[in-house]
Design a protein around this motif. Structure first.
Motif, mmCIF file in Angstrom:
data_model
loop_
_atom_site.group_PDB
_atom_site.id
_atom_site.type_symbol
_atom_site.label_atom_id
_atom_site.label_comp_id
_atom_site.label_asym_id
_atom_site.label_seq_id
_atom_site.Cartn_x
_atom_site.Cartn_y
_atom_site.Cartn_z
ATOM 1 N N VAL A 199 0.832 -1.206 0.000
ATOM 2 C CA VAL A 199 0.000 0.000 0.000
ATOM 3 C C VAL A 199 0.864 1.251 0.000
ATOM 4 C CG1 VAL A 199 -1.686 1.315 1.349
ATOM 5 C CG2 VAL A 199 -1.950 -1.154 1.096
ATOM 6 N N PHE A 202 2.409 1.959 -3.507
ATOM 7 C CA PHE A 202 1.483 2.536 -4.474
ATOM 8 C C PHE A 202 1.206 4.004 -4.177
ATOM 9 C CE2 PHE A 202 0.236 -1.919 -5.444
ATOM 10 C CZ PHE A 202 0.348 -1.845 -6.821
ATOM 11 N N SER A 206 2.340 7.452 -6.594
ATOM 12 C CA SER A 206 1.496 8.546 -7.084
ATOM 13 C C SER A 206 2.072 9.906 -6.690
ATOM 14 C CB SER A 206 0.074 8.395 -6.529
ATOM 15 O OG SER A 206 0.066 8.507 -5.117
ATOM 16 N N THR A 250 -6.957 5.179 1.569
ATOM 17 C CA THR A 250 -6.360 3.846 1.506
ATOM 18 C C THR A 250 -5.210 3.676 2.491
ATOM 19 O OG1 THR A 250 -6.931 3.808 -0.851
ATOM 20 C CG2 THR A 250 -5.386 2.144 -0.079
ATOM 21 N N LYS A 319 -2.701 6.359 -11.098
ATOM 22 C CA LYS A 319 -1.872 6.194 -9.905
ATOM 23 C C LYS A 319 -2.525 6.810 -8.676
ATOM 24 C CE LYS A 319 2.380 6.258 -12.644
ATOM 25 N NZ LYS A 319 3.533 7.068 -13.066
ATOM 26 N N SER A 321 -5.760 7.269 -8.202
ATOM 27 C CA SER A 321 -7.041 6.651 -7.865
ATOM 28 C C SER A 321 -6.889 5.562 -6.817
ATOM 29 C CB SER A 321 -7.691 6.073 -9.126
ATOM 30 O OG SER A 321 -6.880 5.049 -9.691
ATOM 31 N N PHE A 322 -5.682 4.992 -6.675
ATOM 32 C CA PHE A 322 -5.457 3.959 -5.660
ATOM 33 C C PHE A 322 -5.705 4.509 -4.264
ATOM 34 C CE2 PHE A 322 -2.662 1.811 -2.614
ATOM 35 C CZ PHE A 322 -3.062 0.495 -2.789
ATOM 36 N N ASN A 323 -5.443 5.809 -4.072
ATOM 37 C CA ASN A 323 -5.620 6.413 -2.748
ATOM 38 C C ASN A 323 -7.081 6.520 -2.344
ATOM 39 O OD1 ASN A 323 -2.749 7.178 -2.196
ATOM 40 N ND2 ASN A 323 -3.048 8.368 -4.055
ATOM 41 N N LEU A 325 -9.373 4.107 -2.904
ATOM 42 C CA LEU A 325 -10.007 2.811 -2.680
ATOM 43 C C LEU A 325 -10.476 2.658 -1.243
ATOM 44 C CD1 LEU A 325 -7.648 0.400 -4.686
ATOM 45 C CD2 LEU A 325 -9.854 1.329 -5.379
#
Length: 336
Positions: A199, A202, A206, A250, A319, A321-323, A325
């Protein structure tokens, strides 16, 4: 292109060194893998003829050579003095990954790197040492030493990042602080630290990608950067809030799981220090976020000095958008 195409061979040997280290049945094989990893990373630091890159590469080489020398010499004592040997090996691995109290070199090396190398040093270069530390969690003494190092890393990572204007040093002390959570996770379970590390990698990807696109290295240049896109303050703010572990982003999910596990094992003192340090790190993340949100004005005159940059590029959106989730995590909890 971040690196010349010819440098793919160094990336190959970089990964090969990590695989050799974590899969070796002896400490001599571990040492060979770490040396291969070191000699592959040096050209990636100094791929341009620049005094700052050369200085960072030299500092990194000397520290890693010191850690390798301590590791290989400590392994000779394994048969006669097992606990002392494993303790010294643990210290050498902590030195290699930049954990407190052996963190002195980490911010200085980070200051001389570009953003892609910052990401590699903060993530990829910690895979082998963290995995080897997890192999050492066979006695209570080694586990306690790891927890003590985690507490020191939490304190130093939080206090060291205060009142800094250089983004790379801020990310360096942030990495030291996140390393404290990973060390606690290593002392408890392999699953925890692998999840936390994934985590964190990722999220840091970003953040460093945006800084690399903007070519900004100080807080002042970030505030003065081109903000014609309305997504500029929003995306950077949410990325840093996720990096700080603020719910419901996230970055909070692995911390939440780790806090529950620490409380179940009655690790109240480490939990107190880690949560207190997380609050301090949130402060210096807010120092980055608040100024350019308050000053945000697309027609300010100093914005014309910087190149236009659109945050609508697909790579940045994917990149970042992972934050987000973590915003969906409550819905997953309801379904379970």
């Amino acid at each position: 292109m971040l690196f010349p195409l010819s440098y793919l061979i160094f990336f190959f040997f970089l990964i090969m060194g990590i695989l050799i280290s974590i899969s070796s049945p002896s400490w001599f094989g571990v040492w060979i893998g770490l040396e291969l990893n070191l000699m592959s990373f040096i050209p990636l630091i100094s791929f341009k003829m620049n005094s700052y890159f050369s200085e960072a590469a030299l500092k990194y080489f000397l520290i890693q050579a010191m850690g390798s020398a301590l590791l290989i010499s400590s392994s000779f004592l394994f048969i006669s003095m097992t606990l002392i040997s494993l303790s010294l090996i643990l210290f050498s691995l902590l030195l290699k990954m930049g954990s407190a109290p052996f963190h002195f070199w980490f911010p200085q090396v980070m200051e001389g790197l570009m953003w892609p190398q910052v990401f590699l040093l903060s993530t990829v270069q910690k895979v082998a040492p963290l995995t080897l530390v997890s192999y050492l969690m066979i006695t209570e003494t080694l586990s306690k030493l790891t927890i003590v190092s985690a507490i020191f890393s939490a304190i130093i990572g939080a206090l060291g990042g205060l009142n800094l204007m250089f983004l790379r040093k801020i990310i360096a002390f942030s990495s030291i602080n996140h390393l404290s959570w990973m060390l606690i996770a290593v002392s408890m379970s392999d699953t925890f630290w692998l999840f936390y590390f994934s985590v964190y990698s990722f999220i840091l990807l970003s953040v460093t990608s945006m800084f690399f696109k903007l070519q900004t290295f100080t807080l002042t240049s970030l505030i003065k950067s081109d903000q014609n896109s309305s997504l500029f303050p929003l995306i950077i703010s949410l990325n840093f809030l996720s990096l700080s572990g603020l719910p419901p982003f996230t970055g909070f999910i692995p911390k939440w799981m780790l806090i529950q596990a620490m409380l179940n094992q009655s690790l109240f003192l480490p939990t107190f220090f880690l949560l207190s340090s997380a609050l301090v790190t949130l402060y210096f993340y807010l120092r980055i976020i608040i100024p350019f949100i308050l000053i945000f004005n697309p027609v300010m005159c100093f914005n014309s000095k910087f190149k236009s940059f659109s945050f609508m590029s697909p790579s940045i959106i994917v990149k970042s958008s992972f934050n987000f989730l973590g915003l969906l995590f409550p819905f997953y909890s309801l379904l379970l």
